[in-house]
Write a protein that holds these residues in place. Structure first.
Motif, PDB file in Angstrom:
ATOM      1  N   TYR A  70      29.870 134.451 -66.597  1.00 40.51           N
ATOM      2  CA  TYR A  70      30.307 133.122 -66.746  1.00 40.51           C
ATOM      3  C   TYR A  70      31.546 133.049 -66.590  1.00 40.51           C
ATOM      4  CZ  TYR A  70      32.033 134.114 -70.915  1.00 40.51           C
ATOM      5  OH  TYR A  70      32.349 135.060 -72.357  1.00 40.51           O
ATOM      6  N   THR A  71      32.154 132.242 -66.389  1.00 42.73           N
ATOM      7  CA  THR A  71      33.720 132.400 -66.038  1.00 42.73           C
ATOM      8  C   THR A  71      34.237 131.250 -66.740  1.00 42.73           C
ATOM      9  OG1 THR A  71      36.333 132.158 -64.895  1.00 42.73           O
ATOM     10  CG2 THR A  71      34.251 131.496 -64.443  1.00 42.73           C
ATOM     11  N   ALA A  88      28.503 128.644 -65.076  1.00 43.70           N
ATOM     12  CA  ALA A  88      28.543 129.929 -65.184  1.00 43.70           C
ATOM     13  C   ALA A  88      26.932 130.382 -63.947  1.00 43.70           C
ATOM     14  CB  ALA A  88      27.200 130.045 -66.855  1.00 43.70           C
ATOM     15  N   ILE A  89      26.866 131.346 -64.496  1.00 42.91           N
ATOM     16  CA  ILE A  89      25.197 131.771 -63.801  1.00 42.91           C
ATOM     17  C   ILE A  89      23.606 131.998 -64.710  1.00 42.91           C
ATOM     18  CG2 ILE A  89      23.822 133.973 -62.253  1.00 42.91           C
ATOM     19  CD1 ILE A  89      26.767 133.827 -60.929  1.00 42.91           C
ATOM     20  N   VAL A  90      22.914 131.163 -65.007  1.00 38.97           N
ATOM     21  CA  VAL A  90      22.360 131.197 -65.679  1.00 38.97           C
ATOM     22  C   VAL A  90      20.500 132.164 -65.184  1.00 38.97           C
ATOM     23  CG1 VAL A  90      23.062 130.008 -67.253  1.00 38.97           C
ATOM     24  CG2 VAL A  90      20.850 128.933 -66.301  1.00 38.97           C
ATOM     25  N   GLU A  91      19.964 132.807 -65.939  1.00 38.64           N
ATOM     26  CA  GLU A  91      18.802 133.676 -65.356  1.00 38.64           C
ATOM     27  C   GLU A  91      17.743 132.899 -66.034  1.00 38.64           C
ATOM     28  OE1 GLU A  91      18.581 137.789 -63.509  1.00 38.64           O
ATOM     29  OE2 GLU A  91      17.833 138.130 -66.223  1.00 38.64           O
ATOM     30  N   LEU A 132      22.580 121.055 -65.973  1.00 39.09           N
ATOM     31  CA  LEU A 132      23.194 121.694 -66.628  1.00 39.09           C
ATOM     32  C   LEU A 132      22.828 122.612 -68.154  1.00 39.09           C
ATOM     33  CD1 LEU A 132      25.389 118.792 -67.041  1.00 39.09           C
ATOM     34  CD2 LEU A 132      25.377 120.745 -65.870  1.00 39.09           C
ATOM     35  N   PHE A 133      23.478 123.454 -68.669  1.00 43.06           N
ATOM     36  CA  PHE A 133      21.995 123.969 -69.629  1.00 43.06           C
ATOM     37  C   PHE A 133      23.652 124.265 -70.877  1.00 43.06           C
ATOM     38  CE2 PHE A 133      20.091 125.086 -66.438  1.00 43.06           C
ATOM     39  CZ  PHE A 133      19.063 125.444 -67.096  1.00 43.06           C
ATOM     40  N   ARG A 134      22.846 124.107 -71.976  1.00 42.32           N
ATOM     41  CA  ARG A 134      23.304 124.425 -74.023  1.00 42.32           C
ATOM     42  C   ARG A 134      22.317 125.699 -74.538  1.00 42.32           C
ATOM     43  NH1 ARG A 134      20.506 118.775 -76.087  1.00 42.32           N
ATOM     44  NH2 ARG A 134      18.497 119.983 -76.569  1.00 42.32           N
TER      45      ARG A 134
END
Length: 138
Positions: A70-71, A88-91, A132-134
């Protein structure tokens, strides 16, 4: 980011990406999966890059992921989308190696870290539901 920004750049919805961009209407994260080797992959393509099968299509993924990288953006690129915010990059938990670029929401920027478990939420804009992610809440 705790409330939606006033502005977002929206993707072009194509026949290949439609399920991904509209699945949020049903609360579903739809990711392409091969019906032959059962591997998930993203972005959507007409063939599996693992086994080359053309028997592929969108399926509902769990919506759970982990922040891989992330940044924190501090630059005001667009009016109506004020910084700071997390890119972010989420896997995906469903398939190691399948990653999405997204924003982390409902979380203080200083609380984001690599390895953070997250879950999908959707922001509806025009004819798309942006995944989106939380942080995981339960």
């Amino acid at each position: 980011m705790t409330s939606p920004p006033a502005f977002r750049l929206l993707p072009e919805v194509t026949p290949e990406t439609q399920a991904f961009w509209t699945g949020g209407e049903s609360g579903e994260l739809r990711i392409h999966r091969c019906r032959s080797c059962r591997r998930w992959f993203h972005p959507p393509m007409p063939a599996c890059f693992h086994c080359r099968s053309r028997e592929v299509g969108p399926e509902v993924a769990s919506g759970r992921a982990t922040v891989a990288a992330y940044t924190v953006n501090q630059h005001p690129w667009f009016d109506g989308f004020p910084p700071p915010y997390v890119v972010a990059i989420v896997e995906l938990d469903d398939e190691p190696g399948v990653r999405l670029t997204t924003n982390i929401v409902d979380c203080a920027v200083e609380d984001v870290e690599a390895g953070l478990p997250v879950e999908v939420v959707f922001e509806h804009r025009d004819d798309v539901w942006l995944p989106l992610f939380r942080p995981v809440t339960a």
